[in-house]
Design a protein around this motif. Structure first.
Motif, PDB file in Angstrom:
ATOM      1  N   ASP A  87       0.964  -1.151  -0.010  1.00 28.21           N
ATOM      2  CA  ASP A  87       0.243   0.105   0.068  1.00 28.21           C
ATOM      3  C   ASP A  87       0.865   1.291  -0.022  1.00 28.21           C
ATOM      4  OD1 ASP A  87      -2.259   1.632   0.574  1.00 28.21           O
ATOM      5  OD2 ASP A  87      -1.429   2.177   2.354  1.00 28.21           O
ATOM      6  N   ARG A  88       2.005   1.227   0.651  1.00 28.40           N
ATOM      7  CA  ARG A  88       2.637   2.462   1.031  1.00 28.40           C
ATOM      8  C   ARG A  88       3.549   2.758  -0.367  1.00 28.40           C
ATOM      9  NH1 ARG A  88       5.082   0.785   6.909  1.00 28.40           N
ATOM     10  NH2 ARG A  88       3.424   1.837   8.197  1.00 28.40           N
ATOM     11  N   LEU A  89       4.108   1.800  -0.870  1.00 27.75           N
ATOM     12  CA  LEU A  89       4.857   1.871  -2.254  1.00 27.75           C
ATOM     13  C   LEU A  89       4.022   2.328  -3.290  1.00 27.75           C
ATOM     14  CD1 LEU A  89       6.995  -1.585  -2.043  1.00 27.75           C
ATOM     15  CD2 LEU A  89       7.724   0.616  -1.564  1.00 27.75           C
ATOM     16  N   VAL A  90       2.737   1.929  -3.433  1.00 28.93           N
ATOM     17  CA  VAL A  90       1.692   2.105  -4.520  1.00 28.93           C
ATOM     18  C   VAL A  90       1.306   3.664  -4.241  1.00 28.93           C
ATOM     19  CG1 VAL A  90      -0.323   1.542  -5.533  1.00 28.93           C
ATOM     20  CG2 VAL A  90       1.290  -0.102  -5.230  1.00 28.93           C
ATOM     21  N   ARG A  91       0.970   3.698  -2.951  1.00 32.07           N
ATOM     22  CA  ARG A  91       0.176   5.158  -2.694  1.00 32.07           C
ATOM     23  C   ARG A  91       1.036   6.065  -2.393  1.00 32.07           C
ATOM     24  NH1 ARG A  91      -1.723   6.636   2.217  1.00 32.07           N
ATOM     25  NH2 ARG A  91      -0.900   4.590   3.190  1.00 32.07           N
ATOM     26  N   LEU A  92       2.088   6.097  -2.050  1.00 32.20           N
ATOM     27  CA  LEU A  92       3.121   7.088  -1.357  1.00 32.20           C
ATOM     28  C   LEU A  92       4.225   7.338  -2.414  1.00 32.20           C
ATOM     29  CD1 LEU A  92       3.088   6.533   2.531  1.00 32.20           C
ATOM     30  CD2 LEU A  92       1.695   7.798   1.378  1.00 32.20           C
ATOM     31  N   ARG A  93       4.719   6.035  -2.907  1.00 30.99           N
ATOM     32  CA  ARG A  93       5.895   6.346  -3.968  1.00 30.99           C
ATOM     33  C   ARG A  93       5.309   6.206  -5.362  1.00 30.99           C
ATOM     34  NH1 ARG A  93      11.001   2.970  -1.528  1.00 30.99           N
ATOM     35  NH2 ARG A  93      10.552   3.162   0.744  1.00 30.99           N
TER      36      ARG A  93
END
Length: 200
Positions: free
Chosen positions: A139-145
């Protein structure tokens, strides 16, 4: 001096933990940052990488085109091993130099993304692992990065498993929750590290 290895899977929040530890007073040695330095234009490291992978991994300004190189090595374990064989010895030499410059009572935190993969745990007095569930990482890699889901999954698959990282941990920081929870945990870890450093 207390030598601490800090690691965690991509998207687990290791960078935030290292930032907090540096703010509390740790001497931070960031392997990723050093890995970028050792392949800057004009360095022997960049020359060796171009020899191994060809001029297509260079940007128009002569610097390393990281996305181009990443698309090659993260899809091919053998090519990744070739890159690591060039970069890791250079990073190790520079890290040792920075460690020698720290004071005798320092808490030296080595931020090492591939600590588990490269069997580096024995080099440190203790290992701190920043842990998050794979779903949280994705989730963090897709949403934030801004990564695509397939790129994010490939990056995660190229690293050690969660179980392999936890197996080398002396201290685990759970980063599935909000930032406030993380800060509270890191303060506690910092107290433990400074206490151990004081004991020698």
């Amino acid at each position: 001096m207390l030598k601490v290895g800090l690691t965690g899977g991509i998207g687990a929040g290791k960078s935030e933990v290292s930032r907090l530890l540096a703010r509390y007073g740790a001497v931070l040695i960031d392997a990723d940052r050093i890995a970028r330095e050792v392949v800057e234009p004009g360095t022997p490291g960049l020359t060796a990488v171009v020899e191994a992978f060809g001029p297509g991994i260079l940007a128009p300004d002569g610097s390393l085109d990281r996305p181009a190189l990443g698309s090659i090595v993260f899809a091919d374990p053998a090519r990744l091993a070739t890159l690591n064989a060039i970069v890791h010895p250079l990073v190790g030499a520079r890290s040792a130099e920075l460690e020698r410059a720290a004071g005798p009572g320092a808490v030296v935190v080595h931020d090492v993304p591939l600590l588990t993969e490269n069997g580096l745990a024995p080099l440190y007095d203790l290992v701190v692992v920043v842990d998050a569930a794979p779903g949280t990482q994705l989730d963090r890699l897709v949403r934030l990065r801004g990564m695509t889901e397939s790129d994010a999954r490939a990056r995660m698959a190229a690293q050690a498993t969660r179980e392999e990282r936890l197996a080398v941990a002396d201290i685990v920081i759970d980063n599935d929750g909000p930032l406030e929870d993380l800060e509270f945990q890191v303060r506690g870890v910092w107290s433990e590290l400074t206490a151990r450093a004081a004991k020698g």
